[in-house]
Design an enzyme around this catalytic site. Structure first.
Site, PDB file in Angstrom:
ATOM      1  N   GLU A 218      31.750  30.304  42.963  1.00 54.13           N
ATOM      2  CA  GLU A 218      32.819  29.423  42.513  1.00 54.13           C
ATOM      3  C   GLU A 218      32.405  27.981  42.781  1.00 54.13           C
ATOM      4  O   GLU A 218      31.738  27.690  43.769  1.00 54.13           O
ATOM      5  CB  GLU A 218      34.128  29.738  43.238  1.00 54.13           C
ATOM      6  CG  GLU A 218      34.804  30.949  42.638  1.00 54.13           C
ATOM      7  CD  GLU A 218      36.078  31.332  43.365  1.00 54.13           C
ATOM      8  OE1 GLU A 218      36.710  30.469  43.994  1.00 54.13           O
ATOM      9  OE2 GLU A 218      36.428  32.522  43.296  1.00 54.13           O
TER      10      GLU A 218
ATOM     11  N   CYS B 180      35.462  36.726  47.947  1.00 57.40           N
ATOM     12  CA  CYS B 180      34.389  37.725  47.801  1.00 57.40           C
ATOM     13  C   CYS B 180      33.822  38.243  49.128  1.00 57.40           C
ATOM     14  O   CYS B 180      33.940  39.433  49.420  1.00 57.40           O
ATOM     15  CB  CYS B 180      33.264  37.157  46.944  1.00 57.40           C
ATOM     16  SG  CYS B 180      33.768  36.949  45.226  1.00 57.40           S
TER      17      CYS B 180
ATOM     18  N   VAL C 282      36.169  34.381  37.208  1.00 62.42           N
ATOM     19  CA  VAL C 282      34.985  34.931  36.546  1.00 62.42           C
ATOM     20  C   VAL C 282      35.225  35.037  35.040  1.00 62.42           C
ATOM     21  O   VAL C 282      34.392  34.636  34.228  1.00 62.42           O
ATOM     22  CB  VAL C 282      34.636  36.326  37.131  1.00 62.42           C
ATOM     23  CG1 VAL C 282      33.533  36.997  36.331  1.00 62.42           C
ATOM     24  CG2 VAL C 282      34.213  36.188  38.588  1.00 62.42           C
TER      25      VAL C 282
ATOM     26  N   ARG D  59      41.884  31.729  48.449  1.00 62.05           N
ATOM     27  CA  ARG D  59      41.923  33.110  48.938  1.00 62.05           C
ATOM     28  C   ARG D  59      41.065  33.234  50.199  1.00 62.05           C
ATOM     29  O   ARG D  59      39.904  32.887  50.200  1.00 62.05           O
ATOM     30  CB  ARG D  59      41.442  34.073  47.844  1.00 62.05           C
ATOM     31  CG  ARG D  59      42.431  34.183  46.696  1.00 62.05           C
ATOM     32  CD  ARG D  59      41.924  35.051  45.564  1.00 62.05           C
ATOM     33  NE  ARG D  59      40.933  34.381  44.753  1.00 62.05           N
ATOM     34  CZ  ARG D  59      40.409  34.872  43.639  1.00 62.05           C
ATOM     35  NH1 ARG D  59      40.785  36.072  43.219  1.00 62.05           N
ATOM     36  NH2 ARG D  59      39.500  34.206  42.952  1.00 62.05           N
TER      37      ARG D  59
ATOM     38  N   ALA E  16      25.602  26.422  60.249  1.00 67.87           N
ATOM     39  CA  ALA E  16      26.615  26.915  61.195  1.00 67.87           C
ATOM     40  C   ALA E  16      27.948  26.224  60.940  1.00 67.87           C
ATOM     41  O   ALA E  16      27.988  25.115  60.424  1.00 67.87           O
ATOM     42  CB  ALA E  16      26.143  26.647  62.621  1.00 67.87           C
ATOM     43  N   GLY E  17      29.021  26.880  61.285  1.00 69.83           N
ATOM     44  CA  GLY E  17      30.335  26.277  61.095  1.00 69.83           C
ATOM     45  C   GLY E  17      31.445  27.293  61.211  1.00 69.83           C
ATOM     46  O   GLY E  17      31.324  28.280  61.946  1.00 69.83           O
TER      47      GLY E  17
ATOM     48  N   PHE F  86      22.306  29.559  53.415  1.00 70.09           N
ATOM     49  CA  PHE F  86      23.292  30.323  54.182  1.00 70.09           C
ATOM     50  C   PHE F  86      22.971  30.311  55.672  1.00 70.09           C
ATOM     51  O   PHE F  86      23.249  31.259  56.385  1.00 70.09           O
ATOM     52  CB  PHE F  86      23.430  31.756  53.632  1.00 70.09           C
ATOM     53  CG  PHE F  86      24.109  31.772  52.291  1.00 70.09           C
ATOM     54  CD1 PHE F  86      25.469  32.010  52.202  1.00 70.09           C
ATOM     55  CD2 PHE F  86      23.404  31.501  51.139  1.00 70.09           C
ATOM     56  CE1 PHE F  86      26.111  31.967  50.981  1.00 70.09           C
ATOM     57  CE2 PHE F  86      24.033  31.456  49.910  1.00 70.09           C
ATOM     58  CZ  PHE F  86      25.389  31.696  49.826  1.00 70.09           C
TER      59      PHE F  86
ATOM     60  N   LEU G 240      27.864  34.903  40.509  1.00 73.48           N
ATOM     61  CA  LEU G 240      28.142  33.461  40.431  1.00 73.48           C
ATOM     62  C   LEU G 240      28.861  32.965  41.680  1.00 73.48           C
ATOM     63  O   LEU G 240      29.514  33.728  42.385  1.00 73.48           O
ATOM     64  CB  LEU G 240      28.971  33.129  39.186  1.00 73.48           C
ATOM     65  CG  LEU G 240      30.416  33.640  39.071  1.00 73.48           C
ATOM     66  CD1 LEU G 240      31.404  32.853  39.896  1.00 73.48           C
ATOM     67  CD2 LEU G 240      30.852  33.625  37.611  1.00 73.48           C
TER      68      LEU G 240
ATOM     69  N   THR H 236      33.633  43.290  40.872  1.00 73.77           N
ATOM     70  CA  THR H 236      32.906  43.944  41.964  1.00 73.77           C
ATOM     71  C   THR H 236      33.624  45.255  42.294  1.00 73.77           C
ATOM     72  O   THR H 236      34.772  45.235  42.749  1.00 73.77           O
ATOM     73  CB  THR H 236      32.856  43.012  43.188  1.00 73.77           C
ATOM     74  OG1 THR H 236      32.247  41.790  42.780  1.00 73.77           O
ATOM     75  CG2 THR H 236      32.077  43.633  44.332  1.00 73.77           C
TER      76      THR H 236
HETATM   77  P1  NAD Z   1      40.925  36.380  39.506  1.00 71.47           P
HETATM   78  O1  NAD Z   1      42.075  36.897  40.275  1.00 71.47           O
HETATM   79  O2  NAD Z   1      40.709  34.905  39.417  1.00 71.47           O
HETATM   80  O3  NAD Z   1      41.031  36.920  38.002  1.00 71.47           O
HETATM   81  C1  NAD Z   1      41.440  38.196  37.655  1.00 71.47           C
HETATM   82  C2  NAD Z   1      42.280  38.086  36.401  1.00 71.47           C
HETATM   83  O4  NAD Z   1      42.586  39.406  35.929  1.00 71.47           O
HETATM   84  C3  NAD Z   1      43.644  37.410  36.622  1.00 71.47           C
HETATM   85  O5  NAD Z   1      43.747  36.289  35.767  1.00 71.47           O
HETATM   86  C4  NAD Z   1      44.665  38.490  36.296  1.00 71.47           C
HETATM   87  O6  NAD Z   1      45.819  37.985  35.654  1.00 71.47           O
HETATM   88  C5  NAD Z   1      43.867  39.379  35.356  1.00 71.47           C
HETATM   89  N1  NAD Z   1      44.355  40.755  35.247  1.00 71.47           N
HETATM   90  C6  NAD Z   1      44.789  41.594  36.229  1.00 71.47           C
HETATM   91  N2  NAD Z   1      45.114  42.790  35.707  1.00 71.47           N
HETATM   92  C7  NAD Z   1      44.852  42.716  34.382  1.00 71.47           C
HETATM   93  C8  NAD Z   1      44.969  43.655  33.318  1.00 71.47           C
HETATM   94  N3  NAD Z   1      45.390  44.899  33.526  1.00 71.47           N
HETATM   95  N4  NAD Z   1      44.624  43.248  32.076  1.00 71.47           N
HETATM   96  C9  NAD Z   1      44.195  41.996  31.853  1.00 71.47           C
HETATM   97  N5  NAD Z   1      44.056  41.065  32.822  1.00 71.47           N
HETATM   98  C10 NAD Z   1      44.387  41.428  34.081  1.00 71.47           C
HETATM   99  O7  NAD Z   1      39.644  37.099  40.091  1.00 71.47           O
HETATM  100  P2  NAD Z   1      38.120  36.583  40.065  1.00 71.47           P
HETATM  101  O8  NAD Z   1      37.871  35.722  41.226  1.00 71.47           O
HETATM  102  O9  NAD Z   1      37.778  36.082  38.717  1.00 71.47           O
HETATM  103  O10 NAD Z   1      37.359  37.947  40.364  1.00 71.47           O
HETATM  104  C11 NAD Z   1      37.301  38.979  39.419  1.00 71.47           C
HETATM  105  C12 NAD Z   1      36.300  40.029  39.871  1.00 71.47           C
HETATM  106  O11 NAD Z   1      34.986  39.440  39.891  1.00 71.47           O
HETATM  107  C13 NAD Z   1      36.535  40.566  41.269  1.00 71.47           C
HETATM  108  O12 NAD Z   1      36.166  41.911  41.309  1.00 71.47           O
HETATM  109  C14 NAD Z   1      35.593  39.750  42.124  1.00 71.47           C
HETATM  110  O13 NAD Z   1      35.211  40.424  43.303  1.00 71.47           O
HETATM  111  C15 NAD Z   1      34.421  39.598  41.191  1.00 71.47           C
HETATM  112  N6  NAD Z   1      33.613  38.419  41.473  1.00 71.47           N
HETATM  113  C16 NAD Z   1      34.223  37.235  41.726  1.00 71.47           C
HETATM  114  C17 NAD Z   1      33.449  36.118  41.972  1.00 71.47           C
HETATM  115  C18 NAD Z   1      34.103  34.800  42.300  1.00 71.47           C
HETATM  116  O14 NAD Z   1      33.410  33.903  42.764  1.00 71.47           O
HETATM  117  N7  NAD Z   1      35.407  34.634  42.066  1.00 71.47           N
HETATM  118  C19 NAD Z   1      32.046  36.194  41.961  1.00 71.47           C
HETATM  119  C20 NAD Z   1      31.463  37.417  41.665  1.00 71.47           C
HETATM  120  C21 NAD Z   1      32.251  38.530  41.421  1.00 71.47           C
END
Ligand code: NAD
Length: 455
Positions: free
Chosen positions: A157, A262, A13, A329, A254-255, A251, A155, A123
């Site tokens: 991925e 997330c 994100v 993940r 089926a699968g 969404f 968003l 989140t």
């Molecule tokens: P991610 O693990 O890819 O990224 C998190 C980043 O935070 C990592 O690069 C990590 O090194 C960094 N980090 C951790 N602790 C830190 C700190 N103290 N200071 C600075 N950086 C630090 O995670 P993500 O998939 O990008 O998700 C992030 C958040 O967004 C989550 O809460 C997730 O639920 C939410 N989210 C994700 C998506 C998705 O599709 N990935 C979509 C919507 C919401």
């Protein structure tokens, strides 16, 4: 234009947001503790597979509007907005682990100056805006002030850049009206509807949205299993059901079910929050149970169709939890591979982009670089991610490489007729196998060149 720090700026994100905000003309510093990813981003190399991200990074870096750092001292002072995008993985009892968010908030407060609007993009469970405010207050220097705004992210991925530019809606929740309006203004160029609300409702909107989408997937999977017994085709059923404007078509494929970083964790976290309020969540629990059962069912199905798994060679096509990402993940493929290996199968697996990341996660599975290499000598091929290139596989070539004939399409991404025509035995979820015309049967039986038939 504003000065913006994106904290967690090397994640899926964070990196996507940092690049898009710079593209919109802001001065952006992406901050992350992961020095390797920060190094890559600073050179314009995306550390994740996300279509379109590389081009945006290059433009932002060369325009001087985008930079990356590992130092809060470099990113926090003078930032007008600080987007919190650090991870909130599943913690004890299924609750969201808030440790990284709160640590990041304290670090931010230690270096911030003036007034900073903190945008909670990760989140986070209901009530987190207050927790973040408290953590900021713990470390705030005299004269430094913060406003906290919940601005959950929706968003997908693999489509992150496009989704950030074209959101269905922007949710902004805060008790500070002025801060909420300033965050809403950041999104004004995107022209999306903005929902202004209180922070707790904003936080709940994110969880309720993901839970609903996950429920749709588990729902259609349960229907698919009924379809199998009833002699119906779940693809037609989903089309007919989804044509109802009240339901919608998305969404409903089926699968193997949902995975990724997330849906599973957010449904678990919502159920855990409810438990803290003394509430049962039979629907949410069932959504998760049905999803877990689909993974087991696929392995059972392979075992049954192959007459046992001991010594059987299974080719797994697709490791990422969905196409166009390298994110592993909670990817269904990993759990399925682990169970196949446990039951004695030899697994040869491939993925177009996730192989490097998969190395440490696939146990004794043999990783290879193409679907045809994976299929070589296989008793069965299982398609576990619906990558575009798997939709257009040369099925005859696949069949010729195999020693068996079973093709399990766990993502409903192949045409059963094309599969049968290539001489393979189709197995799907809720989708009947194609029964070939008796006149074509001799050619199919001989395993002859069926390319012309597929066309
Ligand atoms: P991610 O693990 O890819 O990224 C998190 C980043 O935070 C990592 O690069 C990590 O090194 C960094 N980090 C951790 N602790 C830190 C700190 N103290 N200071 C600075 N950086 C630090 O995670 P993500 O998939 O990008 O998700 C992030 C958040 O967004 C989550 O809460 C997730 O639920 C939410 N989210 C994700 C998506 C998705 O599709 N990935 C979509 C919507 C919401």
């Amino acid at each position: 234009m504003s000065r913006i720090a994106v904290i967690g700026g090397a994640g899926y994100v964070g990196a996507s947001y940092a690049a898009v905000l710079a593209e919109l003309g802001h001065e952006v510093t992406g901050l992350d503790l992961d020095a390797r990813k920060v190094g890559m981003l600073s050179r314009g190399e995306p550390p994740i597979h996300e279509p379109g991200l590389g081009e945006l990074l290059e433009r932002g870096l060369s325009a001087g509007r985008l930079r990356f750092t590992t130092e809060y001292a470099d990113a926090a002072p003078d930032a007008e907005f600080a987007f919190l995008t650090v991870g909130t993985p599943t913690g004890p009892g299924g609750a969201a682990e808030m440790r990284w968010v709160l640590t990041a908030a304290r670090s931010l407060a230690s270096y911030a100056t003036g007034h900073t609007i903190v945008v909670n993009k990760s989140t986070m469970p209901v009530g987190s805006s207050e927790l973040v405010s408290q953590s900021l207050a713990e470390k705030a220097a005299p004269g430094t002030t913060f406003a906290v705004v919940s601005n959950p992210e929706f968003l997908r991925e693999g489509r992150a850049v496009g989704d950030i530019f074209h959101p269905d809606r922007v949710v902004v929740g805060s008790d500070d009206q002025e801060a909420a309006l300033r965050v809403a203004e950041l999104y004004a160029p995107l022209g999306a509807p903005v929902i202004l609300t209180d922070p707790r409702s904003a936080e709940m909107i994110k969880y309720a949205s993901n839970a609903f989408l996950a429920a749709k997937i588990s729902f259609i999977n349960e229907i698919a299993l009924i379809c199998e017994k009833a002699g119906a085709d779940v693809r037609s059923v989903a089309e007919g059901v989804g044509a109802d404007a009240r339901i919608g078509p998305r969404f409903l494929r089926a699968g193997v079910g949902f995975g990724g970083s997330c849906f599973p964790k957010d449904v678990r976290a919502l159920a855990a929050s409810a438990r803290e309020y003394g509430l049962d969540t039979p629907m949410l629990n069932t959504v998760l149970e049905v999803n877990a059962a689909m993974r087991r069912l696929l392995v059972d199905r392979l075992e049954e169709r192959l007459g046992g798994l001991e010594g059987r060679v299974v080719a797994v096509l697709g490791l990422a939890f969905k196409p166009d990402t390298d994110d592993l993940r909670d990817a269904p493929a990993l759990e399925i591979i682990s169970e196949l290996l446990r039951r004695g199968a030899v697994v040869r697996a491939t993925d177009p982009v996730a192989l490097d990341r998969a190395e440490e996660l696939c146990g004794d599975a043999i990783l290879v670089t193409s679907p045809y290499a994976a299929a070589t000598g296989a008793d069965a091929v299982a398609v576990l991610t619906e990558w575009g290139e798997y939709r257009t596989l040369n099925l005859a070539r696949l069949m010729n490489a195999m020693r068996g004939r079973l093709l399990l399409d766990a993502r409903d991404c192949l045409d059963p007729q094309a599969v049968a025509t290539a001489g393979l035995d189709y197995a799907g979820i809720g989708v009947p196998a194609y029964v070939p015309d008796p006149e074509m049967a001799p050619l199919i039986e001989s395993g002859g060149d069926t390319d012309s038939l597929i066309a």
